[in-house]
Structure formats: structure tokens, C-alpha cells
Write a protein that holds these residues in place. Structure first.
Motif, PDB file in Angstrom:
ATOM      1  N   LEU A 185       0.876  -1.173   0.000  1.00 34.15           N
ATOM      2  CA  LEU A 185       0.000   0.000   0.000  1.00 34.15           C
ATOM      3  C   LEU A 185       0.914   1.224   0.000  1.00 34.15           C
ATOM      4  CD1 LEU A 185      -2.460  -1.364   2.682  1.00 34.15           C
ATOM      5  CD2 LEU A 185      -3.043  -0.902   0.299  1.00 34.15           C
ATOM      6  N   ILE A 186       0.626   2.168  -0.896  1.00 33.46           N
ATOM      7  CA  ILE A 186       1.488   3.341  -1.047  1.00 33.46           C
ATOM      8  C   ILE A 186       0.694   4.619  -0.829  1.00 33.46           C
ATOM      9  CG2 ILE A 186       3.118   4.541  -2.564  1.00 33.46           C
ATOM     10  CD1 ILE A 186       3.239   2.029  -4.281  1.00 33.46           C
ATOM     11  N   PRO A 187       0.912   5.305   0.295  1.00 31.34           N
ATOM     12  CA  PRO A 187       0.293   6.616   0.441  1.00 31.34           C
ATOM     13  C   PRO A 187       0.790   7.499  -0.702  1.00 31.34           C
ATOM     14  CG  PRO A 187       1.334   5.907   2.502  1.00 31.34           C
ATOM     15  CD  PRO A 187       1.791   4.956   1.427  1.00 31.34           C
ATOM     16  N   ASP A 188      -0.117   8.003  -1.527  1.00 35.95           N
ATOM     17  CA  ASP A 188       0.332   8.749  -2.713  1.00 35.95           C
ATOM     18  C   ASP A 188      -0.731   9.759  -3.116  1.00 35.95           C
ATOM     19  OD1 ASP A 188       1.803   9.522  -4.916  1.00 35.95           O
ATOM     20  OD2 ASP A 188       0.952   7.962  -6.193  1.00 35.95           O
ATOM     21  N   PRO A 189      -0.481  11.043  -2.979  1.00 39.77           N
ATOM     22  CA  PRO A 189       0.759  11.625  -2.483  1.00 39.77           C
ATOM     23  C   PRO A 189       0.878  11.504  -0.964  1.00 39.77           C
ATOM     24  CG  PRO A 189      -0.856  13.334  -2.844  1.00 39.77           C
ATOM     25  CD  PRO A 189      -1.479  12.061  -3.312  1.00 39.77           C
ATOM     26  N   ILE A 190       2.140  11.519  -0.483  1.00 41.58           N
ATOM     27  CA  ILE A 190       2.365  11.446   0.965  1.00 41.58           C
ATOM     28  C   ILE A 190       1.955  12.766   1.613  1.00 41.58           C
ATOM     29  CG2 ILE A 190       4.811  12.202   0.896  1.00 41.58           C
ATOM     30  CD1 ILE A 190       3.482   9.396   3.140  1.00 41.58           C
ATOM     31  N   LYS A 191       2.056  13.860   0.879  1.00 47.37           N
ATOM     32  CA  LYS A 191       1.684  15.165   1.423  1.00 47.37           C
ATOM     33  C   LYS A 191       0.164  15.276   1.450  1.00 47.37           C
ATOM     34  CE  LYS A 191       2.825  20.017   0.981  1.00 47.37           C
ATOM     35  NZ  LYS A 191       2.336  20.203   2.365  1.00 47.37           N
ATOM     36  N   MET A 241      -7.578  11.972   0.901  1.00 40.38           N
ATOM     37  CA  MET A 241      -6.326  11.256   1.153  1.00 40.38           C
ATOM     38  C   MET A 241      -6.320  10.107   0.155  1.00 40.38           C
ATOM     39  SD  MET A 241      -6.651  11.042   5.341  1.00 40.38           S
ATOM     40  CE  MET A 241      -4.927  10.886   5.766  1.00 40.38           C
ATOM     41  N   ALA A 242      -5.186   9.864  -0.500  1.00 37.91           N
ATOM     42  CA  ALA A 242      -5.168   8.849  -1.556  1.00 37.91           C
ATOM     43  C   ALA A 242      -4.064   7.830  -1.327  1.00 37.91           C
ATOM     44  CB  ALA A 242      -4.991   9.511  -2.914  1.00 37.91           C
ATOM     45  N   VAL A 243      -4.368   6.588  -1.626  1.00 38.16           N
ATOM     46  CA  VAL A 243      -3.435   5.480  -1.433  1.00 38.16           C
ATOM     47  C   VAL A 243      -3.480   4.578  -2.661  1.00 38.16           C
ATOM     48  CG1 VAL A 243      -2.969   3.409  -0.051  1.00 38.16           C
ATOM     49  CG2 VAL A 243      -3.673   5.528   1.079  1.00 38.16           C
ATOM     50  N   THR A 286      -3.184   1.041  -4.319  1.00 32.20           N
ATOM     51  CA  THR A 286      -3.355  -0.318  -3.820  1.00 32.20           C
ATOM     52  C   THR A 286      -3.022  -1.323  -4.929  1.00 32.20           C
ATOM     53  OG1 THR A 286      -5.683  -0.436  -4.481  1.00 32.20           O
ATOM     54  CG2 THR A 286      -5.217   0.497  -2.318  1.00 32.20           C
ATOM     55  N   LEU A 331      -2.916  -0.186   6.464  1.00 37.91           N
ATOM     56  CA  LEU A 331      -2.598   1.240   6.333  1.00 37.91           C
ATOM     57  C   LEU A 331      -3.821   2.044   6.798  1.00 37.91           C
ATOM     58  CD1 LEU A 331      -0.389   3.228   5.224  1.00 37.91           C
ATOM     59  CD2 LEU A 331      -1.746   3.321   3.157  1.00 37.91           C
ATOM     60  N   LYS A 350       8.370   4.625   1.378  1.00 38.23           N
ATOM     61  CA  LYS A 350       7.216   5.252   0.742  1.00 38.23           C
ATOM     62  C   LYS A 350       6.004   4.347   0.751  1.00 38.23           C
ATOM     63  CE  LYS A 350       9.770   8.218  -2.403  1.00 38.23           C
ATOM     64  NZ  LYS A 350       9.635   8.926  -3.668  1.00 38.23           N
ATOM     65  N   SER A 351       6.143   3.156   1.266  1.00 42.37           N
ATOM     66  CA  SER A 351       5.052   2.185   1.183  1.00 42.37           C
ATOM     67  C   SER A 351       5.168   1.194   2.318  1.00 42.37           C
ATOM     68  CB  SER A 351       5.134   1.431  -0.142  1.00 42.37           C
ATOM     69  OG  SER A 351       6.293   0.604  -0.123  1.00 42.37           O
ATOM     70  N   THR A 352       4.147   0.351   2.464  1.00 41.33           N
ATOM     71  CA  THR A 352       4.205  -0.716   3.469  1.00 41.33           C
ATOM     72  C   THR A 352       5.341  -1.688   3.150  1.00 41.33           C
ATOM     73  OG1 THR A 352       2.541  -1.919   2.198  1.00 41.33           O
ATOM     74  CG2 THR A 352       1.751  -0.587   4.040  1.00 41.33           C
ATOM     75  N   ASP A 374       6.153  12.943   7.093  1.00 39.03           N
ATOM     76  CA  ASP A 374       5.851  13.921   6.046  1.00 39.03           C
ATOM     77  C   ASP A 374       4.408  13.851   5.555  1.00 39.03           C
ATOM     78  OD1 ASP A 374       6.826  11.508   5.117  1.00 39.03           O
ATOM     79  OD2 ASP A 374       7.886  12.349   3.411  1.00 39.03           O
ATOM     80  N   PHE A 398      -0.942   9.424   7.741  1.00 40.75           N
ATOM     81  CA  PHE A 398      -0.982   8.002   7.409  1.00 40.75           C
ATOM     82  C   PHE A 398      -0.153   7.219   8.420  1.00 40.75           C
ATOM     83  CE2 PHE A 398      -1.377   9.617   2.898  1.00 40.75           C
ATOM     84  CZ  PHE A 398      -2.596   9.007   2.590  1.00 40.75           C
TER      85      PHE A 398
END
Lengths: 337, 337
Positions: free
Chosen positions: A184-190, A211-213, A215, B222, B258-260, B285, B297
Motif C-alpha cells: 500500500l502506497i500513500p500517494d501523495p504522501i503530502k 487522502m489517496a493510497v 493499492t 494502512l 514510501k510504502s508498506t 511527512d 498516514f
């Protein structure tokens, strides 16, 4: 008189918009543009679409593949009244100059910034503002999906604020280069993400953050929505508003549609071309009012939901139809929504 | 004097708790219980843990695999002061009677309901309430992760409300039977999900709602958190509070986490046993205050985060240590957190 439409970029979105345009009785495809030969270009020709090369230097490639091209993008633009630009993002400024030179109207997709056209489009929310425009941007799949429900709820009850988590498909089904396979990637992290401001490009008055992740899936995006409404209402009120909208499909886990995978299977069984789901898939049994706040889940088919919006944008910009609801009805009928 | 601990159920959680208990200087493993022979049972014996069969009828199975057992669960319970029950869920009531019969204290995991013990545990939030108790439930991985941050933020700033989307790993890494491979599953479909009320079993005064979705990944959960705080504060204030907590690890995407997947790789490179991440992984961040609301997150390693909580629960229930902070410090030091 049918409107003459060119498609520049015949990938995931371009090929779908081409077929949707061809299905209408008031517009036709005068040509589609590709840079390189591919199975998609071959099928396009089989369907009867005139194939144009992006530039002169690409023509040789097509010849090697024994494919006949009708000319180049430049030549196609002399035939067309409007071009749907579904090229990869960030080429907007360059192509805009070209379209201007040829006096052709143009529609871009959500990969481009709002600033390119100064106007972002959604059929239900702002059709009338697109009338006669030269340049328009159809917002992204996620934004289109959000605007459809937020516009409906805002009109009926007033949206005080919306807090949304977007679980994004990481890659399209035909994309073999993109990951992740297992993460799972928080994207964007900001935070919050840019999707909220993008909704505001159409509905500027709505307080929305996102908030976007990313998957590990290819099929659909999934939105988890938490919304505070101005007017008090019940779960049934919400269902009644959403079920009347032209591009929202209510489904239920009781019918064994419990996931994005089953929602896609449903679209295939409906006989949809390419198994496309053009509507927002909203789970009726997820709709809940709790402590005065609304919660629900919706799934968005990233390859498909903007397709009918592109068709409507063409009609508005060429002023074929002055009334948004009538265009939506026409588009939906031709597609079989 | 070291406390005598039995482990009933030597799967994902049980084997990790056993090793964490064995690493402490004030407690020891008197035996672990398995129903069937497996590679895990063999490794347990190699480590020096006495192996017990769940029941007499299971002993034959172990004999066939040429594994010696020290007896049955019944016999082990006569040796132990406390048992950590990490058996599959919904066997709680049955085992509770057995533990009561033997006068052994017991700790269950989050798969059981709060009602089984009437008390749910988190080391930081309510250690002192566990002192001397006979029965305790360590809440689930997700709830533990939520309580850790909410307790910290509530203590520092007051939590007005929390709205959380849980993107859950669908299966553990060693689970070959569970899906989905490629889908997103709203689960439960009925909103809000049960995770909010589970947090309330420890922090009853906090207004929290949750939405949960199963995702095609095995590594970590997440959480996307949106929190309204009572006191005004800055992003730095949040960082300063979270970085002081004993089981929160701040990471940054700038360090290429940047990810799990990268968070798990990080745990492996730290030399953690089984690559376990016992702490909440909070992306520094991602921490943002926007229109007065907090967003961030965090990732939760579902196999590991409850492990140190089980160790602390043992210490509280046997009153080996009266002070929660001291127990946490001791547990963390022995594990190398």
C-alpha cells in the motif's frame, strides 16, 4: 449534419471515447491518431476509423506494419471541428497551439491541469458553462466520480464538508510495467491530496479534503466517503436522491456484488463493451447516517467513467444541444446506460 | 522468581509472543500448545520450548512425526500462572472455563469479543486497570495501532473526533487460502465499521468512526486518519508528541520508505526477528494540519504490533510491575525497540 470529431491518442481513454462518439447519431469520428502501430490501431481500422499518424516521421513505422494511414494529425485537424485529446499528460500546451492554429476546438483529460483550458467539465454539474467553449478539460476518473455524488448530494441537502479516502487502482489491467504487486502506497504522501482541489475546479464552494493510497489492484478505484450535510436526512433520502441520477448505479452486497472484482464482472454480464462500467457504483447497503454524518462506499471504473462526459462535452462545445440533461439522456441512450 | 507463562496456540501471534516473553528476564515459557505437528512446532522444540498437545487425541499425531510432547494443555495449565491464548477466535468461552478450573490467569487476543473478559488492554492507555486481573483481552492489531496514536493525541491536545479509513491487508504472508488477488472489498459493507467501537472499549470517551476495506496485499494495514483536536496545534507539535511515544516510529518518504513494502524491508534491515515491526509506522511527512484538522498516514504490522502489549499485560496481571511506563520500558528494552 453530424459533428466531425477527431481523437488524438488512441489508448485506454481515446479508444473508448471513439466508440462512444461513433454510437451517437449527431457526431462521427473523422479520424483517430496514433504514434505507433499496435493491435489497437489495427482494430480501429477494422472498425472503419480513418487512421492518422501523429507526425510524418511515424508514417514509415505504419508502412512497415503494412498499415495504411490517411495522413498526419495536421491533415486530420483540417477535417475536424473538435478534437478529443487523450494523449499522455503534459503535452497539453504544445498541442493547444496546434489546435488553435487549425481553428479546432479541443477537449483534454484529467491528466492536464485546469489552467490549460481555464474550464473543467462535468456533465451534470456545469454543462451549460461549456456551451460554445473552444477548450475544455474533462476532469479525471476520480474527480468525475466524486463530482457526480457531491453535486447530487449538495443540490438535495447541501454539503457542509466531505472527507474522502481514495483507494486507487495502481495500474490499468493492460499495464505490465507498474506496481506495486504487494503493498500500500500513500500517494501523495503530502496531505490532503490534490483530488480535493480538483473537485473544487468544478464545485468551488464545497469543503472537501482527500487522502489517496495506491493499492495492489488494477480493476477500479474505491472511495470511502464521510460527508456532513446541511439538511437533516435519512438513509432512504440519500438512496432516493442517488438512484435518480443518470450516472450512478446502486448495487447491493446482497446481490453478491461485494467487491470491485464483482462490480466489473457485473459490467461484463451486462454486455458492456470492454466490460466498461460508466457509472459510479455505489453500495446501497453501505449508505449510513451515523451521529448525523453520512458514510458510503463507491467504486469508479478508471478506464470508463469519463467516457460519457467526453461525449457530452462535445455536444456542449459545439452547441449541438443546449440542455445538459438532454445531452446526458442522449449519450446514455446511445451507450445503453 | 520468574513468571510462568503458557502459550495456547502457536500460530502467527502465539509464536511471536512466546519469543517476546522468553526475551524478558522476569518471565519464562513453561510450555506451548499445538494441535498438530508442523515446522513451527519443530522450531519451537529446537528453541527449547516444551511442547504440549492440545488434547490427548492429538498426541498420536505428534508421535507419528517423531516429535516428543511433554503432555497435554490440561497438564501444562497446572504448571503455569498465566496463559496467553492465541488460538483461533470464537473458542474463548470454552477455554475460559478450563483456565478457571485450573486457576490460571488468561490473556486473549482481538479475535475475541470484549465481553469475554470485560476488560480490553493497551499498555499505554490502561495498564494500571489491568493490575491483578484474572482475564484480559489485548485488542486487535488495528485497534492497538489506533489506540496508540489516539491516546497520545488525546492526552496532549484532546481529540474532538476521529474519522479513519482502514486499508486492511487481506491475508497474512503465509496464508495461501485467502484472497483477493486483485480487488478492493469494502468489509464490513455496513458502516461505520466495528473498529471504532473497539477503540471505545479502551478509550470510551473518544468520538471515532471507521470505514474498512480489504486490499490485495499481505504486508501491513494502512490507516488514513482525519482528526479534529480540541487544542490548536502545529504540525511540529504533533511530531513532537508522537516521537516521544514508546511504540510509534516516525518515518519519512525522503528516506525512501514510501510504502508498506519498504516499511517491512526497514524492519528486516533493523535485524528484527521475523522482520517484525512492533511499532506504529507513522509517516512524518504525511502529518498535516489543514483548515484546523489533522491528517496523517500510519502502517500497522498486523503480525507484530500486539506482541509487546501481551508481554505488558502479563506483567500487569501478575503485578510483577505496578507502573505501566516501567513495564513498557522493560519490554521494549528486552526486544530492542
Amino acid at each position: 449534419m453530424t459533428a466531425k470529431v477527431a481523437i488524438n491518442g488512441y489508448g485506454t481513454i481515446g479508444k473508448r471515447v471513439a466508440d462512444a462518439v461513433a454510437a451517437q447519431d449527431d457526431m462521427e469520428i473523422v479520424g483517430i491518431v496514433k504514434t505507433r502501430p499496435s493491435f489497437e490501431a489495427k482494430i480501429a481500422q477494422d472498425k472503419g476509423y480513418a487512421l492518422y499518424a501523429a507526425a510524418k516521421e511515424n508514417i514509415e513505422d505504419f508502412k512497415k506494419s503494412k498499415m495504411e494511414v490517411s495522413g498526419t494529425l495536421d491533415e486530420l485537424l483540417d477535417e475536424a471541428e473538435i478534437v478529443v485529446d487523450a494523449t499522455p499528460g503534459d503535452t497539453g500546451e504544445e498541442y493547444k497551439k496546434l489546435y488553435e492554429k487549425h481553428g479546432v476546438k479541443a477537449i483534454w483529460q484529467g491528466g492536464e491541469e485546469h489552467e490549460l483550458t481555464g474550464f473543467s467539465f462535468n456533465s451534470e454539474a456545469n454543462y451549460s458553462e461549456a456551451l460554445g467553449r473552444d477548450f475544455t478539460r474533462v476532469v479525471s476518473c476520480n474527480t468525475t466520480g466524486l463530482v457526480r455524488v457531491l453535486y447530487a448530494l449538495d443540490t438535495a441537502f447541501g454539503v457542509k464538508k466531505a472527507r474522502v479516502t481514495l483507494m486507487r487502482r495502481a495500474a490499468d489491467p493492460n499495464d505490465i510495467k507498474t506496481g506495486p504487486i504487494n503493498a500500500l502506497i500513500p500517494d501523495p504522501i503530502k496531505l490532503p491530496s490534490h483530488h480535493g482541489p480538483d473537485v473544487n475546479s468544478i464545485l468551488p464552494h464545497i469543503d472537501i479534503t482527500t487522502m489517496a493510497v495506491k493499492t495492489s489492484t488494477t480493476l477500479m478505484h474505491l472511495h470511502a466517503l464521510n460527508i456532513e450535510l446541511k439538511k437533516k436526512c435519512t438513509e432512504d433520502d440519500i438512496v432516493n436522491v442517488l438512484k435518480e441520477r443518470p450516472r450512478i448505479r446502486l448495487v447491493s452486497s446482497k446481490d453478491r456484488i461485494k467487491s470491485t472484482a464483482e462490480a466489473m464482472e457485473f459490467a461484463k454480464d451486462l454486455g458492456r463493451p470492454r466490460g466498461d462500467m460508466w457509472e459510479n457504483v455505489v453500495w446501497k447497503d453501505s449508505i449510513a447516517i451515523n451521529k448525523g454524518e453520512l458514510y458510503f462506499f463507491q467504486a469508479i471504473h478508471q478506464e470508463a467513467d469519463v467516457v460519457p462526459e467526453n461525449v457530452d462535452a462535445i455536444r456542449a462545445m459545439l452547441e449541438i444541444e443546449k440542455d445538459g440533461a438532454s445531452s446526458i439522456k442522449k449519450t446514455n441512450k446511445a451507450l445503453g446506460i
